[in-house]
Design a protein around this motif. Structure first.
Motif, short mmCIF file in Angstrom:
data_model
loop_
_atom_site.label_atom_id
_atom_site.label_comp_id
_atom_site.label_asym_id
_atom_site.label_seq_id
_atom_site.Cartn_x
_atom_site.Cartn_y
_atom_site.Cartn_z
N GLN A 4 32.09 29.88 43.75
CA GLN A 4 32.35 29.23 42.45
C GLN A 4 33.26 30.06 41.54
O GLN A 4 32.95 30.28 40.37
CB GLN A 4 31.02 28.94 41.73
N ALA A 5 34.35 30.51 42.08
CA ALA A 5 35.30 31.29 41.27
C ALA A 5 36.07 30.37 40.33
O ALA A 5 37.02 30.78 39.68
CB ALA A 5 36.26 32.06 42.18
N TRP A 6 35.64 29.10 40.29
CA TRP A 6 36.34 28.14 39.42
C TRP A 6 36.02 28.33 37.94
O TRP A 6 34.95 28.77 37.57
CB TRP A 6 36.00 26.71 39.85
N LEU A 62 46.40 31.29 30.21
CA LEU A 62 45.62 31.82 31.34
C LEU A 62 45.81 33.32 31.47
O LEU A 62 46.93 33.82 31.33
CB LEU A 62 46.03 31.15 32.66
N PRO A 63 44.74 34.04 31.73
CA PRO A 63 44.86 35.50 31.89
C PRO A 63 45.49 35.87 33.25
O PRO A 63 45.52 35.05 34.17
CB PRO A 63 43.42 35.99 31.82
N GLU A 64 45.96 37.07 33.32
CA GLU A 64 46.51 37.64 34.56
C GLU A 64 45.56 37.42 35.74
O GLU A 64 44.35 37.61 35.60
CB GLU A 64 46.68 39.16 34.33
N GLY A 65 46.12 37.02 36.87
CA GLY A 65 45.30 36.88 38.08
C GLY A 65 44.53 35.57 38.17
O GLY A 65 43.89 35.29 39.18
N THR A 66 44.61 34.76 37.13
CA THR A 66 43.97 33.44 37.16
C THR A 66 45.06 32.38 37.26
O THR A 66 46.08 32.50 36.59
CB THR A 66 43.15 33.21 35.87
N HIS A 67 44.83 31.40 38.11
CA HIS A 67 45.83 30.34 38.24
C HIS A 67 45.19 28.96 38.13
O HIS A 67 44.05 28.76 38.55
CB HIS A 67 46.59 30.47 39.56
N SER A 68 45.98 28.05 37.57
CA SER A 68 45.53 26.67 37.47
C SER A 68 45.99 25.92 38.71
O SER A 68 46.98 26.28 39.35
CB SER A 68 46.12 26.02 36.22
N VAL A 117 41.58 21.38 33.07
CA VAL A 117 42.49 22.19 33.87
C VAL A 117 41.65 23.09 34.78
O VAL A 117 41.09 24.09 34.33
CB VAL A 117 43.41 23.05 32.98
N PRO A 118 41.54 22.73 36.06
CA PRO A 118 40.74 23.53 37.00
C PRO A 118 41.51 24.77 37.44
O PRO A 118 42.68 24.68 37.81
CB PRO A 118 40.52 22.58 38.18
N CYS A 119 40.85 25.91 37.36
CA CYS A 119 41.50 27.20 37.68
C CYS A 119 40.66 27.97 38.69
O CYS A 119 39.46 27.71 38.86
CB CYS A 119 41.63 28.04 36.42
N LEU A 120 41.28 28.93 39.34
CA LEU A 120 40.55 29.90 40.17
C LEU A 120 40.84 31.30 39.67
O LEU A 120 42.01 31.64 39.44
CB LEU A 120 40.93 29.77 41.65
N GLU A 121 39.78 32.07 39.52
CA GLU A 121 39.94 33.47 39.10
C GLU A 121 40.12 34.35 40.32
O GLU A 121 39.37 34.23 41.29
CB GLU A 121 38.69 33.92 38.35
N GLY A 122 41.08 35.26 40.25
CA GLY A 122 41.26 36.24 41.33
C GLY A 122 41.66 35.58 42.63
O GLY A 122 42.18 34.46 42.66
N GLY A 123 41.43 36.29 43.73
CA GLY A 123 41.74 35.73 45.04
C GLY A 123 43.21 35.81 45.36
O GLY A 123 44.02 36.32 44.56
N THR A 124 43.57 35.28 46.52
CA THR A 124 44.93 35.45 47.00
C THR A 124 45.80 34.20 46.86
O THR A 124 47.00 34.26 47.02
CB THR A 124 44.91 35.87 48.48
#
Lengths: 226, 226
Positions: free
Chosen positions: B62-64, B183-189, B130-137
């Motif tokens: 659940q990194a969402w 959005l903060p660094e490393g997080t993407h929508s 706006v669904p985002c994921l924190e971190g990851g590749t």
């Protein structure tokens, strides 16, 4: 035929007594990793596939293809890459890490045991659906044209009393696994959905609260209903 | 309150008369691109978000994160990138290409007109998720941990009488648009889901037949139910 009766609202239609309330289905669509080998009637596979094709895709272009795998030889060949990915990469990582948010150590360990079971028995699932995309560039947003279809299929399977899981870990050995699946050049798979009648029971999913993952207008500003 | 009454099975629960049959909802969750500016009650936003968080994600991690945007200034700033993406890249491509499979030229042109409307009015949609994921590749399979949640939200919105669309085209200007979203660094929508009461009516989606997109065991070998 493995249909689960559970509490909640009831729909009356088609002469069947079966809860297909969207919110109840969403709330209880857990990953079902322990499956019976009993075959799945093709009419149910059709309903699952139809649900998949109703999903949105970029420009409604439906570049999706769904490989329905029942051949034991193909499943066995692909499953070995899944098993390697599980044992060599994923299991060690999860076992040494913290449990999933909203889960307890005990519950998380139960999930890992189920995932281990899946690694050993993946090829015995009576049917796999392998969602693919033809062509395209396969960026991080190409999943926007296939995973909504995947979710529709998981929900439909659950409503039909079928257990399923969304797994991508065989893609740690993408080249080998996709060759074993017989995918043509330029086509890529996005998951394997092993499907069958579940050994266990459906039940509510365990997740963190909305307030812990939703922000209001500004990042870090907690969203609340009030 | 914009609730649509339509044929099909009826559920009786909570004192409301509302069709929430999963298969009916799946079959009629069209992209709704023309929305009223009327505000959406927070209780409904919560139900949509809860449906999202019930989705599966890799290892249930659940990194969402879900950014709920109602601030007109933010929507206006982001919408300009959407509009540029539409006018400069996407519209010319669709207009010069073939209609979507399973659609007619006329129906496809109607979709393009609705998409053009959305490009001009995106900022007027009362709420965006706006669904985002924190971190990851952020590889092509990272969407497996966010688009299932997106689909749950689209289905829940539709069941609540709310129109919505899954769109990613603002990401043609990813850096600029995500800066405007804060959005903060490393997080993407992964999408914008503009949501509101629809101006039009819900109705069945137009798609190709299952037989045209499903294969049995071997690529190119048509899957049939029989």
């Amino acid at each position: 035929m493995g249909r689960t009766i559970f509490s909640g609202r009831w729909c009356h239609g088609g002469g069947e007594r079966m809860n297909t309330d969207l919110f109840e289905i969403i709330r209880t669509t857990r990953s079902m990793r322990r499956l019976k080998p009993d075959p799945v009637p093709p009419a149910l596979i059709r309903q699952v596939l139809e649900a998949g094709t109703a999903a949105p895709s970029g420009g409604n272009m439906q570049a999706w293809r769904f490989l329905v795998v029942r051949d034991p030889a193909i499943k066995t060949a692909v499953a070995q890459w899944y098993r390697r990915g599980w044992h060599e990469v994923v299991a060690p990582r999860y076992r040494s890490g913290a449990p999933a948010p909203g889960s307890s150590r005990e519950r998380f360990d139960r999930m890992l045991a189920a995932a281990e079971h899946l690694a050993e028995h993946l090829h015995e699932a009576p049917v796999w659906i392998v969602p693919c995309l033809e062509g395209g560039t396969h960026t991080r947003t190409s999943g926007a044209s296939i995973y909504p279809a995947v979710q529709n299929m998981l929900l439909a399977a659950r409503a039909l009393g079928l257990g399923a899981t969304l797994t991508t870990l065989y893609l740690l050995f993408e080249k080998e696994a996709e060759a074993a699946l017989g995918l043509p050049e330029g086509t890529h798979s996005y998951a394997i959905l092993p499907m069958g009648y579940p050994l266990g029971k459906f039940g509510p999913v365990a997740r963190t609260a909305v307030e812990d993952v939703a922000f209001s207008d500004r990042w870090g500003e907690r969203w609340t209903e009030g």
